[in-house]
Structure formats: C-alpha cells, structure tokens
Design an enzyme around this catalytic site. Sequence first.
Site, PDB file in Angstrom:
ATOM      1  N   ALA A 215      50.832  35.778  41.554  1.00  0.00           N
ATOM      2  CA  ALA A 215      52.127  36.441  41.767  1.00  0.00           C
ATOM      3  C   ALA A 215      52.446  36.477  43.264  1.00  0.00           C
ATOM      4  O   ALA A 215      53.598  36.307  43.671  1.00  0.00           O
ATOM      5  CB  ALA A 215      52.099  37.850  41.186  1.00  0.00           C
TER       6      ALA A 215
ATOM      7  N   GLY B 227      52.217  40.941  37.103  1.00  0.00           N
ATOM      8  CA  GLY B 227      51.005  40.873  37.903  1.00  0.00           C
ATOM      9  C   GLY B 227      51.297  41.098  39.370  1.00  0.00           C
ATOM     10  O   GLY B 227      52.463  41.151  39.800  1.00  0.00           O
ATOM     11  N   PHE B 228      50.208  41.262  40.148  1.00  0.00           N
ATOM     12  CA  PHE B 228      50.356  41.364  41.602  1.00  0.00           C
ATOM     13  C   PHE B 228      49.149  40.722  42.269  1.00  0.00           C
ATOM     14  O   PHE B 228      48.766  41.048  43.386  1.00  0.00           O
ATOM     15  CB  PHE B 228      50.545  42.826  42.049  1.00  0.00           C
ATOM     16  CG  PHE B 228      49.439  43.762  41.588  1.00  0.00           C
ATOM     17  CD1 PHE B 228      48.308  43.946  42.347  1.00  0.00           C
ATOM     18  CD2 PHE B 228      49.553  44.423  40.377  1.00  0.00           C
ATOM     19  CE1 PHE B 228      47.289  44.777  41.914  1.00  0.00           C
ATOM     20  CE2 PHE B 228      48.528  45.267  39.943  1.00  0.00           C
ATOM     21  CZ  PHE B 228      47.400  45.442  40.712  1.00  0.00           C
ATOM     22  N   GLY B 229      48.520  39.786  41.547  1.00  0.00           N
ATOM     23  CA  GLY B 229      47.330  39.105  42.082  1.00  0.00           C
ATOM     24  C   GLY B 229      47.723  37.889  42.904  1.00  0.00           C
ATOM     25  O   GLY B 229      48.865  37.736  43.337  1.00  0.00           O
ATOM     26  N   ASN B 230      46.749  37.051  43.063  1.00  0.00           N
ATOM     27  CA  ASN B 230      46.880  35.854  43.876  1.00  0.00           C
ATOM     28  C   ASN B 230      48.064  34.968  43.462  1.00  0.00           C
ATOM     29  O   ASN B 230      48.818  34.468  44.303  1.00  0.00           O
ATOM     30  CB  ASN B 230      45.552  35.098  43.695  1.00  0.00           C
ATOM     31  CG  ASN B 230      45.391  34.013  44.677  1.00  0.00           C
ATOM     32  OD1 ASN B 230      45.573  34.232  45.862  1.00  0.00           O
ATOM     33  ND2 ASN B 230      45.088  32.829  44.190  1.00  0.00           N
TER      34      ASN B 230
ATOM     35  N   LYS C 192      35.867  25.714  31.774  1.00  0.00           N
ATOM     36  CA  LYS C 192      36.241  27.103  32.085  1.00  0.00           C
ATOM     37  C   LYS C 192      35.007  27.966  31.927  1.00  0.00           C
ATOM     38  O   LYS C 192      34.103  27.634  31.171  1.00  0.00           O
ATOM     39  CB  LYS C 192      37.310  27.580  31.092  1.00  0.00           C
ATOM     40  CG  LYS C 192      38.118  28.737  31.603  1.00  0.00           C
ATOM     41  CD  LYS C 192      39.277  28.233  32.414  1.00  0.00           C
ATOM     42  CE  LYS C 192      39.997  29.337  33.132  1.00  0.00           C
ATOM     43  NZ  LYS C 192      41.223  28.833  33.768  1.00  0.00           N
TER      44      LYS C 192
ATOM     45  N   ASP D 139      39.708  32.445  38.947  1.00  0.00           N
ATOM     46  CA  ASP D 139      40.704  32.703  37.904  1.00  0.00           C
ATOM     47  C   ASP D 139      40.881  34.225  37.928  1.00  0.00           C
ATOM     48  O   ASP D 139      40.565  34.848  38.955  1.00  0.00           O
ATOM     49  CB  ASP D 139      40.193  32.192  36.539  1.00  0.00           C
ATOM     50  CG  ASP D 139      41.295  32.089  35.501  1.00  0.00           C
ATOM     51  OD1 ASP D 139      42.065  31.118  35.532  1.00  0.00           O
ATOM     52  OD2 ASP D 139      41.407  32.995  34.648  1.00  0.00           O
TER      53      ASP D 139
END
Length: 447
Positions: free
Chosen positions: A241, A236-239, A124, A164
């Site tokens: 979600a 969330g509302f990113g990739n 990571k 990420d």
Amino acid sequence: MNVQTIMTNLEAKHPGEKEYLQAVREVLESVEEVYNQHPEFEKAKIVERLVEPDRIFTFRIVWVDDQGQVQTNIGYRVQYNAALGAYKGGLRFHPAVNVSMLKFLGFEQIFKNALTNLPLGGGKGGADFDPTGKSDGEIMRFCHAFMYELWRNIGADLDSPAGDVGVGGREIGYLYGMYKKLAREHSTGALTGKSYGWGGSLIRPEATGFGAMYYVNRMVKQVSDTMVGKRIALSGFGNVAWGAATKATELGAKVVAISGPDGVCEIPEGITPEMINYMLEMRASNRNRVQDMADKFPGKAIFTPGKKAWSVKCDIACPCAFQNEMNAEDAQELINNGVQYVAEVSNMGCQPGAISTVQNAGIPFAPGKAVNAGGVATSGLEICQNAAHISWTAEEVDAKLQKIMNDIYDLCIEYGKEADGTINYVKGANIAGFMRVAKAMLAQGIV
Ligand code: GLU
C-alpha cells in the site's frame, strides 16, 4: 480437459483446501478453450501435473520469547513448479498460514512469475507466526529458527524466497544472516528483498506498489482516461500500500482511504508525503492498527472502526492487504458509489463473487497475478544484479520495472480481448502465464 472432472478429482484428494481449489478453478476455467486446441498438452497431462506442487516441506520451529517461554510454530515451503526457473516466491508470516493457503499462493505465483518473462519458477512459504506485538528480538529469534530448518532447501539456483505479508526488509535481513552462517557462503541470490548495500536492489521495496500503479495507469489510458484527480481507495498500510500510495500520488491521483484490521482511515484531501512516510513507521511498530494514522494526523485522516476501505467513495479500488478482502457486497457498495476500475493488488484479494459483480457491471477488473507482478519481477532483477555482482541505479531498475509491467499489460490485452472488443484481464493473465509454463513443461519432457 474437462474442468469439472479435474476439479471433482482434486476436491476428493484435497478436501477443505478451499483457497487452493478456488485458485486452480479460476485458472482452468480461463485456459480451458485454448488448452483444448492443443492436443499435445492433453497428451502430456500438463494440467494434471501442474496442479500438484513438486514438493512441500513442513517443519517445526521452536524459539524463546521475551518472557523466556518456549514457543512452537509450523513452517512451510511449497516448491510448486520449476519449468521456467528456480522456485521463486515470498514467505508469509501470519497466524492463518496453512498448507492450503500456501498452495494457492504458490499456484498463483507460477503464472505471475511466468508473466514477468524472467526465468522464475513458482514457490511460496511461511509460518503460522503472528508478528503482531512482537519485539525486534523476538522477530530475530523466530527468523533465525525458521532459517535453521529451511536453509538446505533454498539457494540462488534452487529456490529463492522473498518477503510477503509479515515479512519485510528487517525479516529478510535476519533470515539471510542465518542462511549465510549455515551455508557458509555469501550467496545473495538465495533470498531477495535484501537491503541495499549487501545485495539488495534499489526500488525493490517500492516495486509491488509502483508496478501496480503502472498497470492501473495503462488500464485508465485504455479508455482514454487519466489518473490525474482520480480518488483511490487502498486496503492495508504495509509495504505494498505504501508503494502504491507513493506512485499514485506521483501520477496525480488522490489516495482517499487506507485501512487495517481495526477499520478504515478516510483521507478526504488525499494522502500527503508525510502520511505516506508514516505508513512505514506504522508497519514497523508491529501494532497493526490503522487508527494510528488518524491519531498522528487529526482532522486529515478520519478513522472509522470496523469499516473497510470499500465503504469510502472512490474511482479506483485496490485491495493491497490480504486474500478475500473484498466480497460481493463490498463490490456492490463500490459500484453504487461510482467506482470505475478495480485492480487487485493483493493475491486473490477479491472473492469470486466480487470479481463477477464488478465484471457484470462492465467495470474493468484486473487480477493480482498481473497487477502485483512488479514485486517478484524486481526480485528477478535483484537476482540478476547479484549474479553479476553489480548494482543498478534506481532509474535503471525503475525503467526495467516499467517495461516489464507494460509488457504484462500488453500480454493481458493480447490474450484477454473478447470478440466484442471488451477486455477480460483475468482470462488474459491466466492464458498468457499458462501458455509460457505449459510450453516449457512440454519441451522438458515427462519429469
Ligand atoms: N511475495 C511477493 C509476491 O507475492 C514477492 C515474491 C518474490 O519477490 O519472490 O509475488
């Protein structure tokens, strides 16, 4: 192995690294019983070796912002464990990034990647860079400066980073552009999450969310239930979600909430395809505001500032944003509102108190390392395509992703079924992932 003794030693060696210590404790508590049935593990000190990363790179990143000011950030790459394959895991750009966070994410990544049954080690990385409010030019200059330091330590057969939090297709493009220039080779497997057309895999952008919903679909079927009509709350509302909302809707469920750092948008009639598309614009704008959805779709999405997605009545709750985003009180509120399943999609999205509150109420809880493994699994499929210089159709990739998620689900059942017939998904995922890594380490000797 005695978990308490190991944890006491680790706490003394790594004081204050709360999230890392929490992640290690969860895995060790799950595997303790099985581990102690294998004296060969104890003899080879598998656990003592596994909890420490192989190495950690820390580097300074300097870049110039749009005002001509020089900015300094810190970058990291944690190469945790390569028993199963080259290091693999995302890069996170977020102001809260530090060594402890990346160690916890890297540790989790080892077992998640093992669950996919692909040859992927765990790693990571990231930086304490905040993409909020940054221009496209600033993002590009930062990504280039980041890669200027990292490039020597990655490669298709060495370490293959991906996206990420804060790192999506655009950032991977800039990172790869600089990698290719410095390495003087077009070695696409050195990064995944690339765009389609120059090495990227179809379905990779959707994969984490799709995979999560394939897993949730199995959890629901396990008790002869159906996704049709289920109300789902996502944070969330990113990739992630976005992919989850797409697949959940396709499976007949209704996404009734999405959230952001500013509050929650309740969507009583369920998210529409137009709204799902708009999530992509919201993320790309770098504004980091979920209120934008309510402004764009008045009457359909209702914004409440300062509230989490867990305040909205739902049947299935899926944290998709960041670690520790659900605490014990949130879990209790969900239970009071009748939640039936909790599936963690973000890494360590639920605090230990939230997990035990859900489990003690007899509600199925599935952990991130199993539920979100579809993302890294599809990165593994991207590497396969890169190595063979081919590209599979969306249907081909999706079929492989579904098979991998089904296999992960079956493994969790195999290792997580309790004597009373209930399923402990946390234990199942931890033991299944751990056994694969431990056996590989044993086979490769003391290195
Ligand atoms: N960041 C994602 C994860 O947490 C994807 C990693 C990858 O594709 O390498 O698994």
